[in-house]
Design a protein around this motif. Structure first.
Motif, PDB file in Angstrom:
ATOM      1  N   ASN A  52      13.631 -27.438 -28.105  1.00 54.85           N
ATOM      2  CA  ASN A  52      14.186 -26.896 -29.350  1.00 54.85           C
ATOM      3  C   ASN A  52      15.227 -25.797 -29.107  1.00 54.85           C
ATOM      4  OD1 ASN A  52      14.306 -27.000 -32.193  1.00 54.85           O
ATOM      5  ND2 ASN A  52      13.028 -25.168 -32.364  1.00 54.85           N
ATOM      6  N   GLY A  53      16.011 -25.991 -28.069  1.00 56.69           N
ATOM      7  CA  GLY A  53      17.097 -25.052 -27.784  1.00 56.69           C
ATOM      8  C   GLY A  53      16.725 -23.935 -26.829  1.00 56.69           C
ATOM      9  N   ARG A  99      31.703 -24.101 -24.547  1.00 58.38           N
ATOM     10  CA  ARG A  99      31.282 -25.362 -25.140  1.00 58.38           C
ATOM     11  C   ARG A  99      29.754 -25.463 -25.137  1.00 58.38           C
ATOM     12  NH1 ARG A  99      33.211 -28.427 -28.717  1.00 58.38           N
ATOM     13  NH2 ARG A  99      35.228 -27.918 -27.792  1.00 58.38           N
ATOM     14  N   ALA A 100      29.126 -24.985 -24.073  1.00 60.45           N
ATOM     15  CA  ALA A 100      27.665 -24.963 -24.030  1.00 60.45           C
ATOM     16  C   ALA A 100      27.110 -24.129 -25.174  1.00 60.45           C
ATOM     17  CB  ALA A 100      27.198 -24.403 -22.688  1.00 60.45           C
ATOM     18  N   ASN A 101      27.780 -23.027 -25.479  1.00 60.81           N
ATOM     19  CA  ASN A 101      27.320 -22.184 -26.584  1.00 60.81           C
ATOM     20  C   ASN A 101      27.520 -22.844 -27.941  1.00 60.81           C
ATOM     21  OD1 ASN A 101      26.429 -20.168 -24.879  1.00 60.81           O
ATOM     22  ND2 ASN A 101      28.340 -19.010 -24.973  1.00 60.81           N
ATOM     23  N   PRO A 103      23.551 -24.255 -33.292  1.00 64.79           N
ATOM     24  CA  PRO A 103      22.617 -24.620 -34.372  1.00 64.79           C
ATOM     25  C   PRO A 103      21.188 -24.123 -34.136  1.00 64.79           C
ATOM     26  CG  PRO A 103      23.983 -26.496 -33.759  1.00 64.79           C
ATOM     27  CD  PRO A 103      24.210 -25.444 -32.731  1.00 64.79           C
ATOM     28  N   TYR A 104      20.857 -23.793 -32.901  1.00 64.02           N
ATOM     29  CA  TYR A 104      19.507 -23.325 -32.575  1.00 64.02           C
ATOM     30  C   TYR A 104      19.429 -21.796 -32.521  1.00 64.02           C
ATOM     31  CZ  TYR A 104      19.067 -28.192 -31.112  1.00 64.02           C
ATOM     32  OH  TYR A 104      19.060 -29.564 -31.075  1.00 64.02           O
ATOM     33  N   GLY A 105      20.563 -21.127 -32.776  1.00 63.04           N
ATOM     34  CA  GLY A 105      20.577 -19.670 -32.681  1.00 63.04           C
ATOM     35  C   GLY A 105      20.454 -19.175 -31.254  1.00 63.04           C
ATOM     36  N   LYS A 106      20.941 -19.995 -30.299  1.00 61.16           N
ATOM     37  CA  LYS A 106      20.824 -19.676 -28.882  1.00 61.16           C
ATOM     38  C   LYS A 106      22.180 -19.729 -28.196  1.00 61.16           C
ATOM     39  CE  LYS A 106      16.236 -19.440 -28.682  1.00 61.16           C
ATOM     40  NZ  LYS A 106      15.469 -18.299 -28.136  1.00 61.16           N
ATOM     41  N   LYS A 107      22.217 -19.231 -26.971  1.00 58.60           N
ATOM     42  CA  LYS A 107      23.397 -19.319 -26.122  1.00 58.60           C
ATOM     43  C   LYS A 107      22.929 -19.228 -24.675  1.00 58.60           C
ATOM     44  CE  LYS A 107      24.326 -14.349 -26.172  1.00 58.60           C
ATOM     45  NZ  LYS A 107      25.340 -13.273 -26.375  1.00 58.60           N
ATOM     46  N   ILE A 108      23.827 -19.552 -23.740  1.00 61.97           N
ATOM     47  CA  ILE A 108      23.490 -19.336 -22.334  1.00 61.97           C
ATOM     48  C   ILE A 108      23.624 -17.847 -22.034  1.00 61.97           C
ATOM     49  CG2 ILE A 108      24.125 -21.662 -21.600  1.00 61.97           C
ATOM     50  CD1 ILE A 108      26.759 -20.491 -20.499  1.00 61.97           C
ATOM     51  N   GLY A 109      22.898 -17.377 -21.024  1.00 56.74           N
ATOM     52  CA  GLY A 109      22.923 -15.954 -20.715  1.00 56.74           C
ATOM     53  C   GLY A 109      24.252 -15.446 -20.197  1.00 56.74           C
ATOM     54  N   VAL A 168      19.177 -17.775 -24.264  1.00 53.29           N
ATOM     55  CA  VAL A 168      18.858 -16.465 -24.833  1.00 53.29           C
ATOM     56  C   VAL A 168      19.262 -16.460 -26.299  1.00 53.29           C
ATOM     57  CG1 VAL A 168      19.177 -15.340 -22.605  1.00 53.29           C
ATOM     58  CG2 VAL A 168      21.097 -15.444 -24.210  1.00 53.29           C
ATOM     59  N   THR A 169      18.781 -15.485 -27.027  1.00 53.91           N
ATOM     60  CA  THR A 169      19.056 -15.411 -28.466  1.00 53.91           C
ATOM     61  C   THR A 169      20.513 -15.054 -28.729  1.00 53.91           C
ATOM     62  OG1 THR A 169      16.777 -14.735 -28.900  1.00 53.91           O
ATOM     63  CG2 THR A 169      18.406 -14.297 -30.628  1.00 53.91           C
ATOM     64  N   ASP A 170      21.121 -15.781 -29.638  1.00 54.43           N
ATOM     65  CA  ASP A 170      22.462 -15.440 -30.124  1.00 54.43           C
ATOM     66  C   ASP A 170      22.290 -14.775 -31.481  1.00 54.43           C
ATOM     67  OD1 ASP A 170      25.148 -15.197 -30.525  1.00 54.43           O
ATOM     68  OD2 ASP A 170      25.491 -17.304 -31.014  1.00 54.43           O
ATOM     69  N   TYR A 171      22.310 -13.460 -31.485  1.00 51.66           N
ATOM     70  CA  TYR A 171      21.980 -12.717 -32.697  1.00 51.66           C
ATOM     71  C   TYR A 171      23.015 -12.939 -33.800  1.00 51.66           C
ATOM     72  CZ  TYR A 171      18.387 -10.324 -30.023  1.00 51.66           C
ATOM     73  OH  TYR A 171      17.286 -10.052 -29.271  1.00 51.66           O
TER      74      TYR A 171
END
Length: 940
Positions: A103-104, A117-119, A124-130, A265-268
């Motif tokens: 789930n992301g 592009r990964a971000n 949609p999951y509220g996430k990003k790579i670190g 990680v969380t994309d605030y």
């Protein structure tokens, strides 16, 4: 002539890989072999690999023949770790697969995916790579992982080392190890016991040496990419876990990374930032330890020179210009899941630093304009030196880190160092939370005295960083060749020997990216320096960083903007030196197609370029210089008889459509392709999406009334080209549809006089006919000025490229010209009722829409007409005016990922350029047309 073993290599590898992807041409080996560093090695062979199997085959053959091999993704590396004079393996275009897991919370990525592009995939999951390097819009996952690239927010807690979940790699002998696969791990342990034993041996050595053990733990508390990630031996017990983390930051010297799985990680959702001003940079640094213990997401340090680089920006506050030379600035960023949490964090930050006085009160802003400018002030620093440096010099970015408590002292020493060696343009900035500072300055490598000055600077820099502060000589840019001579100095003999052993374990024949990280040559950082000869005022500031490449439609077909400039610089150098006439003649001949003919001149490279270079304008300048007298005479004739020309084109379209109707698409395509081949590609390529001619000629002057008035300028393209081959019943040409919409919105339409003779000038300027372009532009400006009653009435363009051309060239400030998107959104839609909204609408933002900053408006306009917007994710479509006819391979390359983005059941797409729509229609197999048709459909 290639050495014999490379000829043998070519013979063997050609049996395994498509020879079209094996490159030996001197122009392309130079172009493809260039990275963002200030070093140059020209590969003998470049191979564009598409699969892991191909990588395995290459490694087996190079191993047998004892040939070095280097792996490359985007080539944005800064320290010389992605260049070679042997075999270069490029893993980018076919390495775009990804898989979102849990789930992301995890994402598996192949090495050719651009970081940003990964971000997008994770948004949609509220996430990003670190990792969040400044190059994230160009750098690819393979390089981000291989260099343990970090950035402004990720620090040492969210970099690749800390967020890696699993990795799949190909070792020197072609063996594949997938750390997520139990069977793969067991097989590897059985077939490569010497590697497992070597890992245990190094770990035991470290455990027995308490001084070394503690040193490793201490040095990785701040950012450190000098040498290998030997902290893996301290942090992990299992040899597979150690191997997994050793690959991070190994710069392609130990294995090839096939894919990597990250913990995300969380994309605030909510973000705010503020600029904190201190009377000295030392005082600003004193604040950092307190901020480090507060809920900040990033703290960026800027000196006075950094602020000076942006103080004349239209959005810059006036006080920027009055700041003292000693000022130190901290850009403090906070992020949260809610506004309440954001404000709570702000309050905590204020309390934590209230004892240290600031020069003036500060506020945290959430306003997008202010927030983006503050970060623009930070991110634009590369351009401040890169754009202002003397021609022929190189823009260097050194990257060091210090213990945070001693950051203020280190800043002072670095500034004194630059003064001592007279680097007067140097700027100092960095990621203060991690003690990470970037030193940007210009350097001349064309003179032996200047090279010695640089050598002395580096030696003393190493003394300061290592001997005085025990810091990191490379914090996040990788060791490469740049710091290879200093690895032992930083780490000491014991740790360095272990790093050499690591290299020997994974690369026993020293063939995988040799010379990087481990290099016995004490002067390797002063060798193979890249020449940057003057080529043209428009491109001489290029730093060859590669940020432009993801925006370029021809990248991967022929050359990118960076590669075009590299080629032109080599031509300029050869002309100046006269050293190799045969090479010069070859470059001049091959550049005609690779540099000129396949450049879309769309200018999207400008948006990504740190120093503001539009390579398209440069290529147009080349075209202007190559115009023959006959071509010039022809362009002059068309300029004077433009109405006749468009009439002939209409008749040509009519005859073409008639032939298509008689012959059918298949026969027509074969016939047209045959004619084109016989003509040596001089005859434009026909395609099934060629439109009918536009026979709508009811362009009468407006009647006098008190109603709303608008001047409508139908582009020459839309006056010539009518409806699509895939037209629906009762569909009318855009010139008629536009009038219908405007009339329903209550407008009286005014046309400029002598309409059939008018043109914005773009068809001429794109081919280098500058005088003819200016003449047509001036004619149009004069006609529109008259039609609009000296600017009293707004002027609507029905094609975005034409609007952009006029917007860039018109001089009369009274004229109010509008792109079709802007005009419809602001003036027309409020006057129309949405009656039949669509469920989803597919739209393509063309190049001029992106350059005009109208992407957001395009989405807003489409959302008024549809519940969901499918925005085609690509750069230029590759049609490029008429290039889709004259060089159809460019359009085909640009649309290679189009069809997969069309939703099931979708039959129509929308844009704001007729020629782009022709190309989109051919490769999407749906009807692409102006967004005006969508507006009409939902409001009719």
């Amino acid at each position: 002539m290639l050495p014999e073993k490379y000829i043998l290599f070519l013979d063997e590898v050609s049996k395994k890989i498509d020879p079209k992807r094996i490159i030996t041409d001197p122009l392309k080996t130079l172009a493809y072999g260039t990275d963002a560093s200030f070093y140059r090695l020209i590969p003998k062979i470049v191979i564009q690999v598409h699969t892991e199997k191909e990588v395995k085959e290459i490694l087996k053959i190079t191993g047998k023949l004892i040939i070095p091999v280097t792996f490359r993704a985007a080539g944005t590396s800064l320290s010389g770790q992605a260049i070679t004079d042997s075999v270069l393996v490029v893993a980018s275009h076919k390495w775009k697969n990804y898989l979102i897991l849990d789930n992301g919370n995890k994402i598996k990525l192949q090495p050719g995916i651009v970081g940003s592009r990964a971000n997008i995939y994770l948004a949609p999951y509220g996430k990003k790579i670190g990792p969040d390097p400044a190059s994230i819009n160009a750098a690819m996952i393979g390089g981000i992982a291989s260099n343990n690239a970090s950035g402004m927010c990720c620090g040492t807690s969210q970099n690749s080392y800390q967020t890696i979940a699993d990795i799949r790699m190909v070792l020197y002998d072609g063996t594949v190890l997938d750390t997520s696969d139990k069977v793969s791990k067991e097989y590897f342990s059985k077939t490569h016991p010497e590697i497992i034993e070597g890992i245990y041996k190094i770990k035991n050595t470290i455990l027995k040496d308490s001084v070394l053990y503690e040193r490793i733990k201490r040095k990785f508390k701040i950012k450190n990419t000098t040498g290998y990630s030997i902290n893996a031996f301290v942090d992990y017990e299992d040899p597979i876990d150690i191997i997994k983390h050793l690959m991070i930051g190994s710069e392609g010297t130990l294995a090839f990374i096939s894919d990597i799985t990250y913990h995300t990680v969380t994309d605030y959702k909510y973000k705010a930032c503020s600029l904190l001003l201190y009377d000295t940079i030392e005082r600003a640094c004193e604040t950092v330890p307190a901020l480090r213990n507060s809920p900040v997401s990033a703290v960026e340090l800027l000196d006075r020179d950094c602020i000076r680089s942006v103080e004349n920006d239209v959005d810059a506050p006036e006080y920027f210009k009055t700041l003292p030379e000693s000022v130190g600035v901290l850009l403090v960023d906070i992020q949260a899941d809610s506004i309440e949490e954001l404000r709570e964090k702000e309050a905590n930050i204020r309390v934590s630093i209230e004892s240290i006085p600031v020069m003036q009160p500060y506020e945290f802003t959430t306003d997008p304009k202010e927030y983006n400018f503050n970060w623009k002030a930070r991110k634009g620093l590369l351009a401040s030196v890169g754009g202002l440096r003397k021609k022929g010099t190189t823009c260097l970015i050194e990257d060091v880190a210090f213990p945070v408590p001693r950051l203020a002292e280190a800043c002072s020493d670095l500034k004194n160092l630059f003064k001592k060696y007279e680097y007067h343009d140097a700027v100092l900035f960095g990621h203060a939370l991690e003690g990470n500072l970037h030193l940007v300055f210009s350097q001349d490598f064309s003179d032996s005295k200047e090279i010695q000055r640089y050598a002395d600077l580096m030696d003393e820099l190493a003394d300061i960083v290592v001997d005085k502060f025990d810091g990191s000589l490379k914090a996040e840019h990788g060791t490469g060749r740049n710091m290879a001579p200093f690895v032992e100095k930083e780490w000491g003999e014991a740790a360095y020997k272990l790093m050499v052993e690591i290299k020997n374990i994974f690369d026993p024949h020293q063939l995988i990216n040799p010379g990087v990280i481990i290099n016995p040559n004490p002067e390797i950082h002063l060798e193979n320096l890249k020449p940057l000869p003057e080529a043209h005022d428009l491109v001489d500031k290029c730093m060859e960083c590669g940020f432009c490449e993801p925006s370029c439609v021809s990248e991967g077909l022929t050359l990118s903007p960076r590669q075009r400039i590299v080629v032109e610089r080599e031509i300029a150098r050869l002309k100046k030196t006269g050293e190799n006439v045969e090479r010069l003649n070859h470059f001049v001949k091959e550049s005609a197609y690779n540099v000129d003919e396949t450049c879309a001149t769309d200018g999207l490279c400008l948006l990504a370029c740190p120093v503001g270079i539009d390579t398209g304008i440069y290529v147009k300048a080349l075209r202007h210089n190559h115009i023959t007298p006959f071509e010039n005479k022809t362009a002059n004739y068309i300029t004077r008889h433009f109405s006749k020309t468009t009439h002939l084109l209409q008749n040509g379209l009519y005859l073409t459509r008639l032939a298509q109707k008689i012959l059918g698409n298949t026969t027509m395509y074969s016939f047209a392709s045959g004619l084109r081949k016989i003509s040596g590609n001089r005859i434009p390529q026909w395609n099934p999406s060629m439109p009918f001619p536009n026979k709508y000629n009811n362009m009468a002057p407006a009647s006098q009334s008190d109603s709303l008035k608008v001047v409508y300028y139908p582009s020459c393209i839309n006056r010539t080209m009518g409806i699509s081959n895939k037209y629906q019943e009762n569909e009318v040409p855009l010139t008629e549809k536009t009038v219908q919409i405007l009339t329903r919105a209550g407008y009286t339409v005014i046309y400029p006089e002598n309409m059939t003779s008018l043109c914005c000038g773009m068809p001429f300027s794109s081919k280098g006919f500058n005088d003819d372009s200016d003449k047509k532009s001036q004619e149009l400006e004069k006609a529109l000025l008259t039609a609009s009653a000296n600017g009293k009435y707004p002027i609507l363009y029905d094609m975005s490229p034409c609007y952009y051309t006029s917007h860039s060239h018109f001089s009369n400030e009274n004229l109010k010209i509008y792109d079709p998107i802007h005009f419809m959104l602001e003036f027309v839609m409020p006057k129309l009722e949405i009656k039949n909204p669509k469920d989803i609408a597919t739209v393509f933002p063309i190049c001029s829409v992106k350059k005009s900053g109208l992407m957001e408006d395009l989405v807003k306009l489409t959302r008024l007409c549809a519940q969901d917007v499918n925005l085609i994710q690509t750069n230029c479509c590759g049609f490029a005016g008429d290039r889709g006819f004259t060089h159809p391979e460019l359009n085909k390359h640009g649309q290679r990922h189009l069809k997969e983005q069309i939703p099931a059941g979708c039959t129509e797409g929308y844009s704001t350029s007729r020629t782009c729509e022709i190309g989109m229609e051919e490769y999407s197999e749906i009807n692409f047309k102006s967004i005006f048709y969508l507006i009409d459909e939902v409001t009719r």
